[in-house]
Scaffold this motif. Structure first.
Motif, mmCIF file in Angstrom:
data_model
loop_
_atom_site.group_PDB
_atom_site.id
_atom_site.type_symbol
_atom_site.label_atom_id
_atom_site.label_comp_id
_atom_site.label_asym_id
_atom_site.label_seq_id
_atom_site.Cartn_x
_atom_site.Cartn_y
_atom_site.Cartn_z
ATOM 1 N N TYR B 170 0.818 -1.215 0.000
ATOM 2 C CA TYR B 170 0.000 0.000 0.000
ATOM 3 C C TYR B 170 0.852 1.265 0.000
ATOM 4 C CZ TYR B 170 -2.898 3.726 1.888
ATOM 5 O OH TYR B 170 -3.510 4.920 2.091
ATOM 6 N N ASN B 171 1.904 1.261 0.814
ATOM 7 C CA ASN B 171 2.725 2.474 0.909
ATOM 8 C C ASN B 171 3.391 2.847 -0.407
ATOM 9 O OD1 ASN B 171 2.130 2.900 3.557
ATOM 10 N ND2 ASN B 171 3.836 1.642 4.299
ATOM 11 N N MET B 311 12.731 -12.964 19.042
ATOM 12 C CA MET B 311 11.392 -12.656 18.531
ATOM 13 C C MET B 311 10.441 -12.163 19.620
ATOM 14 S SD MET B 311 10.860 -15.799 15.834
ATOM 15 C CE MET B 311 9.201 -15.274 15.351
ATOM 16 N N ASN B 312 10.956 -12.056 20.839
ATOM 17 C CA ASN B 312 10.139 -11.581 21.966
ATOM 18 C C ASN B 312 8.972 -12.535 22.247
ATOM 19 O OD1 ASN B 312 9.544 -9.860 24.051
ATOM 20 N ND2 ASN B 312 8.589 -8.280 22.787
ATOM 21 N N ILE B 313 9.250 -13.810 22.125
ATOM 22 C CA ILE B 313 8.230 -14.838 22.364
ATOM 23 C C ILE B 313 8.599 -15.593 23.640
ATOM 24 C CG2 ILE B 313 7.264 -17.011 21.486
ATOM 25 C CD1 ILE B 313 7.524 -15.852 18.685
ATOM 26 N N HIS B 317 8.181 -22.543 27.963
ATOM 27 C CA HIS B 317 7.804 -23.945 27.751
ATOM 28 C C HIS B 317 8.932 -24.780 27.158
ATOM 29 C CE1 HIS B 317 3.907 -22.682 29.006
ATOM 30 N NE2 HIS B 317 3.948 -21.710 28.120
ATOM 31 N N PRO B 325 8.802 -25.723 21.852
ATOM 32 C CA PRO B 325 8.962 -24.336 21.423
ATOM 33 C C PRO B 325 7.617 -23.804 20.930
ATOM 34 C CG PRO B 325 9.831 -25.811 19.736
ATOM 35 C CD PRO B 325 9.306 -26.680 20.844
ATOM 36 N N ALA B 326 7.556 -22.503 20.704
ATOM 37 C CA ALA B 326 6.312 -21.904 20.203
ATOM 38 C C ALA B 326 6.072 -22.276 18.753
ATOM 39 C CB ALA B 326 6.350 -20.383 20.356
ATOM 40 N N MET B 327 7.156 -22.449 18.003
ATOM 41 C CA MET B 327 6.992 -22.710 16.564
ATOM 42 C C MET B 327 8.195 -23.475 16.063
ATOM 43 S SD MET B 327 8.148 -19.383 17.211
ATOM 44 C CE MET B 327 9.889 -19.156 17.450
ATOM 45 N N ASN B 328 8.064 -24.099 14.907
ATOM 46 C CA ASN B 328 9.214 -24.695 14.240
ATOM 47 C C ASN B 328 9.605 -23.801 13.075
ATOM 48 O OD1 ASN B 328 7.429 -27.462 15.071
ATOM 49 N ND2 ASN B 328 9.527 -27.325 15.740
ATOM 50 N N LYS B 329 8.796 -23.871 12.017
ATOM 51 C CA LYS B 329 9.052 -22.986 10.878
ATOM 52 C C LYS B 329 8.614 -21.583 11.285
ATOM 53 C CE LYS B 329 8.074 -22.722 6.052
ATOM 54 N NZ LYS B 329 7.139 -23.081 4.986
ATOM 55 N N PRO B 331 7.293 -17.847 10.571
ATOM 56 C CA PRO B 331 6.638 -17.052 9.526
ATOM 57 C C PRO B 331 7.446 -15.802 9.200
ATOM 58 C CG PRO B 331 5.439 -16.878 11.609
ATOM 59 C CD PRO B 331 6.522 -17.887 11.817
ATOM 60 N N TRP B 336 9.989 -3.938 11.628
ATOM 61 C CA TRP B 336 9.365 -3.120 12.667
ATOM 62 C C TRP B 336 8.690 -3.973 13.732
ATOM 63 C CZ3 TRP B 336 4.250 -4.224 12.275
ATOM 64 C CH2 TRP B 336 3.780 -4.568 11.004
ATOM 65 N N HIS B 337 8.380 -5.233 13.423
ATOM 66 C CA HIS B 337 7.879 -6.104 14.483
ATOM 67 C C HIS B 337 8.915 -6.231 15.589
ATOM 68 C CE1 HIS B 337 4.939 -8.342 11.641
ATOM 69 N NE2 HIS B 337 4.232 -7.654 12.512
ATOM 70 N N LEU B 338 10.171 -6.274 15.181
ATOM 71 C CA LEU B 338 11.242 -6.570 16.123
ATOM 72 C C LEU B 338 12.038 -5.329 16.527
ATOM 73 C CD1 LEU B 338 12.639 -9.815 14.457
ATOM 74 C CD2 LEU B 338 10.888 -9.617 16.210
#
Lengths: 642, 642
Positions: B170-171, B311-313, B317, B325-329, B331, B336-338
């Motif tokens: 969009y930008n 990733m601040n996750i 666990h 873990p929270a995830m394997n692969k 996304p 800016w997320h990080l």
């Protein structure tokens, strides 16, 4: 509260409804000054002398005194009506602009995809939206099944729902370890499908029984319609409408584009439209215990300029040769890009644009016709608003063009013209000479005439010989209904006593000329498009009409005045607001959305401005029904019989 | 500046290098108090009595006086070294923690994918990155070619570059009408390929001759390595490294996870890692006239905990049964997320995780081995850091596990242990009895012993009979090099006169026990993994080793101590920092990235904690080289010969 005499430069506040515009103005200014300062779309033909009555307003709150004027009957004064040009502001006032009060939701969204109209539709009514909610239970991890949180979730989607490919947003992933454990693995997911893959756009711990919703919106130059859709079953559960608040920056697309070129203008127009859409969304949900965060999907359609302004994209090149928009197909946009108050992770689809003057209202509108599903036959689809847009073709090929029809059939540029809403004469007939017989929307005293009424009126004036083929008034025939004032020559069509405003309703020669210009623009565009393709009107299988005429438009009369071609009347269908219903169909299923995207890709856009024959065709159409009476054989018969 | 006597509660500022931690502390406190307050990883074995010398620091700025202590030789005092426990803070100080000074970029990134190592690599060196820059000229619109701005741009991409499917953010769309007209249609695009479609992630008006860059980063528990890659040709043009600033919150992954569970802990750890990566990016570009906005692509690898913290996750666990873990692969994530300081529209890829203790360092690292490209043979890949991670298999199947080797071979838990950097003994031999012959990295006086040196040392001690098979010191044989102090029994391996610190370098029985525990954990994990698969060590085609040993590790000595199996020495290859180079290979081509993703999907993760045989295997390995000498025939021969 204060009893001190009012200083000359003391300020008072005036708020205008329905625009919700407030401004401060020095005591002693008129309401008309305030209207002008607020840039509201009120014009006066007498220049503020208190004679034309164009600036009639209703004061809802606050004290005022009106100067002398003959233009406002006593009964209206008693109801709080006053003339803005003759009323000084000496108190804080709330002022209703009546011209804009009359547009009701009902009038705009009536008709649409009624059960009987469904047979025409290209789009599917199967409900298979791109956004859906699933309540799932993700198994707890064990030493034997110690897949990651995301993987266990994805495996559950595969095993229980057959969703083979899924992915998730960073924000979801971030909260996943927590929400998976909060309610023993019970979570509610919102998923968005993109081609073969699903993206998890929201995840809430526990089983959330609340429904999720979509909105669908038609962004018109004048009006906005927002529909609220239950994403459980695709039902349209609420429809609200309001004005496009950009009206105060200009009534048509060209003046909006000009406004956008001012410093800060684009930003202002964008804010106005977004704010009003957010208001309408709020209005649609407020009585239903729905939060805007429950809305995860939105579809929009609108003309090319409106979509640019909605997306905050510079529209200036639309009105400059060679007239190009920024984009045709519109990429996926996030609600936060636009400041749209639905769930931030929600999905927005906007119907594709074809050219500068054939926009997403047309591409989405095609879904409401059989054009996109039929191969052999040839169809014409015409949407008449401030502009006229035409599409001809079928599933295999499509040609489109736009013409500057002007707003006459929406009630614009016509003295007593008004939109097809409460108080509008929607059908009209003369009996016993010039005695008017008419039908008013919502059965009120007539306030004005809407598109379908104007078509009837023009046809009746013509067929009865009150006007000539070139639109000039036949004074001898009109007799005592003939009038002449500052505006020009006219015919009194409804007497003052019958009218809501207590004034004679007059159609002026100038109004007639405007109507003829409009119908000529539309007819000549249709005609030229067909000529370019080597097709005659008779080759058309059907002729679909949409726009703001009013639902009871008389096709016979439209042919009589030469607006539409003289073909078999059974080929005509009036469909109402196809932009809104097309947008709704897009929301129902991505098949519809893909159909629209594909159709827009293959539409050939013809720029009439560059066609040398257009002016010839147009000039030839400036007669009733046409200079060439051979094109309108049945009208010829009618005239000879008459 | 002030001459007033220092008040008891006056505060002074102490800054610690290389952590860049500053804190205020009351006058009269010791530097050790400040270290403790700052939670820096310095431990003392004497409890602050000034006898062990563990808390040696170097004061770079500020006045100080050191109390009496025998533990610090005069020559070091003259160089500004002091004991933190015996030094009061009476001035603002800048203090270097020497233990952490010694890690140099060179040592970390040496080795890697040398030309001679390239033959092993599964990944491709073809340069086909997912992000590329194109300089294009979009034709101006004409009445004949009045496609929208976006469409003309897309048609140019089709016609000139064969890019059939493209879309834009969009930008970009928002600025397109403007930037297309600013330089006659000349624009520079940055495109990101996702499967078959390209997304325009940046568009700049005019021809921008500046290159664009990628970064690739290995996030280690202790150290970070950032490589800067020219996206024109894929060349690694700069490499910088630094400490993982999270060290002050805990030295290993378990203590980091514990820290993350405190209120605000996760956020703090995340900020520390992001800040330091941003610092390193800045360091990598600052001398090269490159802006961080020129960086459009980033690849990361790291162990499972580090990737969660990056990733601040929530990682909690990972360390709780059943260790998920929270995830394997992982996304796609936006910079800016990080808060990562590269171009905001840039793309981030993180190598996939297999399980809680087999992370992206391993999956990316596999690219640096032939494991993923060979079908028939069977390979073993082992990465030894604070944990040991093992992979066995080939292109068709992969099994992996982790073992808690402990940080002994990285120099942790060993009195004179240190990383493989300047001043570290990297190879070691006894000649003429207990006379040490050694090689020091960068040719300095020895400061400590790194992994490869410790392997040599343990082998030499064992093979010469200075220690028994259970690791206990053979006092009779060691004679005058035997020592006993508060720490326990030990052997002086380098005399004080030769050492950088001017103190005897001693290996204690406790150090030897730690080394044996580490080697036992690794060997037994390898052994158990093979047993589970019904394979013997001899069936392995090759054995690839990576980690922080130091590049000249002696495989012969590693076999002698029973760290690695007694197989043909030619099967062994030491590869250096495979996590970093694997991450770099991912950046070079998405084929590599896809190979890693696919490999991670099919890796079977075995949790050793749940294997009942593991403790038996481990216990049997707690001898040199093993309780079962039949497993080490060549060592048996060597011992008998000796």
């Amino acid at each position: 509260m204060s009893n001190t005499p009012k200083a000359k430069d003391e300020l008072k506040n005036v708020t205008f409804i329905p625009f919700n515009v407030s401004l401060s103005i020095p005591v002693g200014s008129t309401i008309l000054d305030a209207i002008k300062n607020a840039n509201l779309p009120v014009t006066t033909s007498c220049g503020g002398k208190g004679t034309c009555g164009d600036c009639i307003v209703q004061v809802l709150k606050g004290k005022y005194t009106m100067g002398t004027s003959a233009a406002l009957p006593e009964n209206l004064r008693k109801q709080g009506y006053t003339l803005a040009c003759k009323t000084e502001v000496n108190d804080d006032l709330v002022v209703q602009l009546p011209k804009f009060k009359q547009l009701s939701v009902k009038a705009i969204t009536d008709i649409g995809i009624s059960e009987s109209n469904r047979k025409f539709v290209s789009g599917t009514f199967e409900f298979e939206p791109l956004v859906k909610k699933l309540e799932i239970k993700v198994p707890e991890p064990t030493l034997e099944n110690n897949y990651s949180d995301l993987k266990r979730l994805q495996l559950t989607l595969i095993n229980k729902f057959g969703i083979k490919k899924s992915d998730c947003e960073y924000n979801i992933l971030k909260s996943l370890p927590h929400i998976l454990r909060e309610n023993d693995g019970h979570i509610t997911l919102i998923l968005f499908r993109s081609e073969e893959s699903w993206k998890i756009i929201d995840a809430i711990s526990g089983i959330n029984r609340k429904n999720i919703y979509g909105i669908t919106c038609d962004i018109g130059t004048t009006t906005l319609v927002v529909g609220l859709v239950d994403l459980k079953d695709g039902k349209l559960i609420n429809t609200v409408s309001g004005f496009n608040q950009q009206i105060k920056c200009g009534e048509d697309v060209i003046s909006r584009i000009n406004y956008a070129e001012r410093p800060g203008g684009l930003h202002e127009l964008n804010e106005l439209i977004i704010k009003e859409i957010n208001n309408l969304i709020q209005k649609a949900i407020e009585s239903l215990d729905i939060s805007c965060n429950d809305i995860y999907y939105a579809t929009f359609s609108g003309n090319t300029t409106m979509i640019h302004l909605f997306m905050n994209i510079d529209p200036r090149h639309i009105r400059k040769e060679p007239y190009v928009p920024a984009m045709n197909k519109i990429p996926l946009i996030s609600p936060w890009h636009l400041g749209l108050k639905i769930n931030n992770e929600g999905i927005i689809h906007i119907s594709p644009l074809v050219g500068s003057y054939v926009g997403g209202d047309i591409t989405a509108g095609l879904l409401c016709t059989p054009v996109l599903k039929s191969k052999g036959k040839i169809f014409m689809f015409i949407d008449i608003g401030t502009n006229g847009e035409l599409v001809i073709g079928n599933k295999n090929w499509l040609v489109t063009c736009a013409c500057s029809a002007g707003p006459a059939f929406e009630g614009g540029l016509i003295k007593f013209g008004m939109p097809a809403s409460a108080g509008a004469i929607e059908s009209f007939k003369f009996t016993n000479g010039l005695k008017a017989q008419y039908k008013v929307i919502d059965g009120l005293k007539p306030k004005g005439v809407c598109g379908s009424g104007l078509v009837d009126l023009l046809a009746e004036l013509f067929i009865n010989g009150y006007i000539e083929r070139n639109g000039s008034i036949n004074k001898d025939k009109v007799k005592d209904k003939y009038t002449r004032d500052d505006t020009g020559k006219g015919i009194i069509i409804v007497d003052a006593a019958e009218c809501f405003w207590g004034r004679d309703m007059i159609i002026y020669e100038n109004d007639i000329a405007n109507l003829i210009r409009s119908k000529a623009a539309i007819y000549s565009a249709c005609s030229l498009l067909l000529k370019n393709l080597g097709i005659t009107f008779d080759s058309l299988d059907s002729f679909y009409i949409s726009g703001g005429f009013g639902k009871n438009i008389s096709i016979e009369n439209a042919i009589t005045i030469g607006l539409f071609p003289d073909i078999n009347r059974r080929k005509y269908f009036y469909l109402g607001n196809t932009s809104f219903y097309g947008s709704y169909l897009m929301l129902l299923s991505d098949k519809n959305k893909n159909m629209v995207d594909m159709a827009s890709e293959k539409m050939t856009y013809i720029e009439l401005n560059t066609e040398p024959d257009y002016m010839n065709e147009y000039s030839a159409s400036l007669f009733l029904p046409h200079t060439n009476m051979g094109l309108f054989p049945s009208i010829n018969v009618l005239l000879k019989r008459g």
